[in-house]
Design a protein around this motif. Sequence first.
Motif, PDB file in Angstrom:
ATOM      1  N   SER A  41      40.142  30.413  31.043  1.00 47.25           N
ATOM      2  CA  SER A  41      40.508  29.740  30.017  1.00 47.25           C
ATOM      3  C   SER A  41      41.488  30.620  29.265  1.00 47.25           C
ATOM      4  O   SER A  41      42.301  30.175  28.333  1.00 47.25           O
ATOM      5  N   ARG A  42      41.574  32.206  29.727  1.00 43.72           N
ATOM      6  CA  ARG A  42      42.404  32.946  28.727  1.00 43.72           C
ATOM      7  C   ARG A  42      42.867  34.048  29.820  1.00 43.72           C
ATOM      8  O   ARG A  42      41.968  34.163  30.798  1.00 43.72           O
ATOM      9  N   PRO A  43      43.815  34.946  29.469  1.00 46.67           N
ATOM     10  CA  PRO A  43      43.991  35.914  30.379  1.00 46.67           C
ATOM     11  C   PRO A  43      43.111  36.969  30.252  1.00 46.67           C
ATOM     12  O   PRO A  43      42.583  37.350  29.204  1.00 46.67           O
ATOM     13  N   PRO A  44      42.548  37.645  31.561  1.00 49.97           N
ATOM     14  CA  PRO A  44      41.588  38.448  31.290  1.00 49.97           C
ATOM     15  C   PRO A  44      41.915  39.773  30.498  1.00 49.97           C
ATOM     16  O   PRO A  44      43.039  40.437  30.494  1.00 49.97           O
ATOM     17  N   ALA A  45      40.843  40.334  29.807  1.00 51.97           N
ATOM     18  CA  ALA A  45      41.229  41.645  29.039  1.00 51.97           C
ATOM     19  C   ALA A  45      40.416  42.766  29.502  1.00 51.97           C
ATOM     20  O   ALA A  45      40.682  44.105  29.071  1.00 51.97           O
ATOM     21  N   ARG A  46      39.125  42.391  30.304  1.00 54.62           N
ATOM     22  CA  ARG A  46      38.494  43.560  30.589  1.00 54.62           C
ATOM     23  C   ARG A  46      38.101  43.433  32.064  1.00 54.62           C
ATOM     24  O   ARG A  46      36.894  43.045  32.407  1.00 54.62           O
ATOM     25  N   ALA A  47      39.291  43.602  33.006  1.00 52.36           N
ATOM     26  CA  ALA A  47      38.944  43.215  34.450  1.00 52.36           C
ATOM     27  C   ALA A  47      38.550  44.530  34.962  1.00 52.36           C
ATOM     28  O   ALA A  47      38.485  45.705  34.712  1.00 52.36           O
ATOM     29  N   VAL A  48      37.464  44.497  36.060  1.00 48.65           N
ATOM     30  CA  VAL A  48      37.154  45.344  36.886  1.00 48.65           C
ATOM     31  C   VAL A  48      37.529  45.127  38.311  1.00 48.65           C
ATOM     32  O   VAL A  48      37.447  44.190  38.880  1.00 48.65           O
ATOM     33  N   THR A  49      38.089  46.304  38.986  1.00 48.69           N
ATOM     34  CA  THR A  49      38.581  46.270  40.465  1.00 48.69           C
ATOM     35  C   THR A  49      37.683  47.203  41.390  1.00 48.69           C
ATOM     36  O   THR A  49      36.920  48.162  40.549  1.00 48.69           O
ATOM     37  N   ASN A  50      37.569  46.787  42.480  1.00 42.59           N
ATOM     38  CA  ASN A  50      37.081  47.764  43.411  1.00 42.59           C
ATOM     39  C   ASN A  50      37.880  47.861  44.700  1.00 42.59           C
ATOM     40  O   ASN A  50      38.652  47.155  45.064  1.00 42.59           O
ATOM     41  N   ARG A  91      44.007  57.339  33.368  1.00 47.50           N
ATOM     42  CA  ARG A  91      43.990  56.818  32.192  1.00 47.50           C
ATOM     43  C   ARG A  91      42.977  55.653  31.967  1.00 47.50           C
ATOM     44  O   ARG A  91      42.095  55.468  30.964  1.00 47.50           O
ATOM     45  N   VAL A  92      42.610  54.921  32.901  1.00 47.82           N
ATOM     46  CA  VAL A  92      41.730  53.809  32.977  1.00 47.82           C
ATOM     47  C   VAL A  92      40.433  54.489  33.638  1.00 47.82           C
ATOM     48  O   VAL A  92      40.516  55.384  34.612  1.00 47.82           O
ATOM     49  N   PRO A  93      39.260  53.911  32.938  1.00 48.77           N
ATOM     50  CA  PRO A  93      38.094  54.673  33.382  1.00 48.77           C
ATOM     51  C   PRO A  93      37.552  54.349  34.849  1.00 48.77           C
ATOM     52  O   PRO A  93      37.811  53.222  35.363  1.00 48.77           O
ATOM     53  N   LYS A  94      37.255  55.387  35.381  1.00 45.89           N
ATOM     54  CA  LYS A  94      36.410  55.083  36.862  1.00 45.89           C
ATOM     55  C   LYS A  94      34.988  54.784  36.346  1.00 45.89           C
ATOM     56  O   LYS A  94      34.431  55.801  36.094  1.00 45.89           O
ATOM     57  N   LEU A  95      34.349  53.642  36.824  1.00 42.55           N
ATOM     58  CA  LEU A  95      33.106  53.253  36.275  1.00 42.55           C
ATOM     59  C   LEU A  95      32.140  53.815  37.197  1.00 42.55           C
ATOM     60  O   LEU A  95      30.739  54.200  36.554  1.00 42.55           O
ATOM     61  N   ALA A  96      32.212  53.919  38.566  1.00 39.38           N
ATOM     62  CA  ALA A  96      31.264  54.163  39.503  1.00 39.38           C
ATOM     63  C   ALA A  96      31.932  54.451  40.869  1.00 39.38           C
ATOM     64  O   ALA A  96      33.174  54.127  41.051  1.00 39.38           O
ATOM     65  N   GLU A  97      31.182  55.012  41.609  1.00 39.40           N
ATOM     66  CA  GLU A  97      31.699  54.727  43.173  1.00 39.40           C
ATOM     67  C   GLU A  97      31.147  53.787  44.033  1.00 39.40           C
ATOM     68  O   GLU A  97      31.656  53.641  45.110  1.00 39.40           O
ATOM     69  N   LYS A  98      30.262  52.808  43.541  1.00 37.88           N
ATOM     70  CA  LYS A  98      29.759  51.839  44.340  1.00 37.88           C
ATOM     71  C   LYS A  98      29.697  50.708  43.294  1.00 37.88           C
ATOM     72  O   LYS A  98      28.870  50.696  42.383  1.00 37.88           O
ATOM     73  N   ALA A 108      31.281  45.141  30.430  1.00 35.39           N
ATOM     74  CA  ALA A 108      31.749  43.911  29.857  1.00 35.39           C
ATOM     75  C   ALA A 108      32.705  43.140  30.300  1.00 35.39           C
ATOM     76  O   ALA A 108      33.721  42.779  30.037  1.00 35.39           O
ATOM     77  N   ALA A 109      32.615  43.294  31.625  1.00 34.72           N
ATOM     78  CA  ALA A 109      33.857  42.671  32.412  1.00 34.72           C
ATOM     79  C   ALA A 109      33.953  41.106  32.341  1.00 34.72           C
ATOM     80  O   ALA A 109      33.035  40.360  32.255  1.00 34.72           O
ATOM     81  N   ASP A 110      35.404  40.599  32.062  1.00 31.43           N
ATOM     82  CA  ASP A 110      35.569  39.329  32.180  1.00 31.43           C
ATOM     83  C   ASP A 110      36.085  38.553  33.421  1.00 31.43           C
ATOM     84  O   ASP A 110      36.455  37.540  33.620  1.00 31.43           O
ATOM     85  N   LEU A 111      36.461  39.651  34.365  1.00 30.08           N
ATOM     86  CA  LEU A 111      36.922  39.329  35.811  1.00 30.08           C
ATOM     87  C   LEU A 111      36.680  40.441  36.666  1.00 30.08           C
ATOM     88  O   LEU A 111      36.821  41.602  36.208  1.00 30.08           O
ATOM     89  N   VAL A 112      36.260  40.247  37.841  1.00 28.05           N
ATOM     90  CA  VAL A 112      36.084  41.339  38.916  1.00 28.05           C
ATOM     91  C   VAL A 112      36.969  40.813  39.858  1.00 28.05           C
ATOM     92  O   VAL A 112      36.996  39.634  40.676  1.00 28.05           O
ATOM     93  N   PHE A 113      37.900  42.050  40.480  1.00 28.48           N
ATOM     94  CA  PHE A 113      38.700  41.562  41.424  1.00 28.48           C
ATOM     95  C   PHE A 113      38.242  42.326  42.677  1.00 28.48           C
ATOM     96  O   PHE A 113      38.396  43.851  42.505  1.00 28.48           O
ATOM     97  N   ALA A 114      37.866  41.865  43.788  1.00 30.35           N
ATOM     98  CA  ALA A 114      37.341  42.543  44.889  1.00 30.35           C
ATOM     99  C   ALA A 114      37.604  41.733  46.217  1.00 30.35           C
ATOM    100  O   ALA A 114      38.405  40.819  45.849  1.00 30.35           O
ATOM    101  N   GLY A 115      36.802  41.928  47.220  1.00 29.59           N
ATOM    102  CA  GLY A 115      37.010  41.263  48.156  1.00 29.59           C
ATOM    103  C   GLY A 115      35.726  41.151  49.170  1.00 29.59           C
ATOM    104  O   GLY A 115      35.075  42.271  48.968  1.00 29.59           O
ATOM    105  N   TRP A 116      35.635  40.369  50.297  1.00 27.53           N
ATOM    106  CA  TRP A 116      34.773  40.551  51.155  1.00 27.53           C
ATOM    107  C   TRP A 116      35.078  41.727  52.142  1.00 27.53           C
ATOM    108  O   TRP A 116      36.097  41.976  52.566  1.00 27.53           O
ATOM    109  N   SER A 117      34.066  42.901  52.115  1.00 30.72           N
ATOM    110  CA  SER A 117      34.113  43.822  52.685  1.00 30.72           C
ATOM    111  C   SER A 117      34.952  44.800  51.759  1.00 30.72           C
ATOM    112  O   SER A 117      35.174  46.215  52.156  1.00 30.72           O
ATOM    113  N   TYR A 118      35.247  44.546  50.709  1.00 32.66           N
ATOM    114  CA  TYR A 118      35.802  45.190  49.393  1.00 32.66           C
ATOM    115  C   TYR A 118      34.949  45.268  48.379  1.00 32.66           C
ATOM    116  O   TYR A 118      35.713  44.997  47.346  1.00 32.66           O
ATOM    117  N   GLY A 119      33.822  45.125  48.555  1.00 35.21           N
ATOM    118  CA  GLY A 119      33.100  45.092  47.237  1.00 35.21           C
ATOM    119  C   GLY A 119      32.016  43.998  47.624  1.00 35.21           C
ATOM    120  O   GLY A 119      30.781  44.264  47.282  1.00 35.21           O
TER     121      GLY A 119
END
Length: 320
Positions: A41-50, A91-98, A108-119
């Motif tokens: 519905s809107r561009p993500p503002a709090r994406a989390v990547t793995n 600059r961007v926070p590292k949240l965890a190792e897993k 408070a993620a509004d989008l998670v960017f990951a993949g099968w076997s990549y999280g």
Amino acid sequence: MRKALSLVALLVSGCGATVAQEPVAAQPVTVTNCGKPLTLSRPPARAVTNDIGITELMFALGLGDRMAGYVIDSGQTAGVESSPWKADFQRVPKLAEKINKEVVQAAAADLVFAGWSYGFSESEGFTPDSLGALGIATYQLTEACRNGVGKQRGIMPPLDALYTDLRNLGTLFGVSDRAEKLVREYTEAIASVAPDGRTPKVFLYDDGKDQPFTAARNAGPNQIIAKAGGRNIFDDVDDSWTTVSWEAVVQRAPDVILINDYGGEVGTVADKEKFLRSHPGLRDVPAVKNSRFFALPYAALVEGPRNAGAIKAFAAYLRG
């Protein structure tokens, strides 16, 4: 390995993406992700990547300020140190190792960017469906999309997957001009590579003692090898990263062995080369007999913005 290390230096030149933000549209947008429509519905503002390659895709697009943080394990520290986007990693926070549901909820993620076997993992209970039930949108790495045959991954050639993700992220975040610029830069850089006409057979060695873990047709190294002028000996296997047998490696007699360098997480490059040289079945394989080993960092072999540089570096090695 001196020659290999000098060529790998080609991959770590460059600078982080620090650009002015483009105006962001507020209306819903839809892209096709892993064969299904994804509407935000809107561009993500709090994406989390793995994972490092996925995170570098965001940084290459200049989207660090749209991220709540990233997740990478300690084994990818060397990749961060060599990254053209090292400043963004700082600059961007590292949240965890897993990655898990608790990590992304706390951010408070509004989008998670990951993949099968990549999280994403059913066994860990961390899937697009489980996150959707929590109201968190997900974007799946296209290189790791499942193709409908069990848990096999890959629905298009790896570089097409890279360009698809760049364009989809450009649409979702309202930065399509940046995405198209990167696609042009990468395609032009790859087109400038001039193989010498030989087509050496290449075995990608990731890890594994009893059985080797390697790259099949749908994994990033398959096209990295092909565009550099070689041929992946497992390009007939319809999967992404997968396990094969040593017997198959010996039978296919690679001329070159490309080593996935994790920066020490699963043995050093020297450790892997020593193991390959000592394996009884590999002694008569041309790559081992002729000491044809080359290493590229993990972040350059998985889908990500270092793929074009990996092609140029490997092509230079093959020509030499």
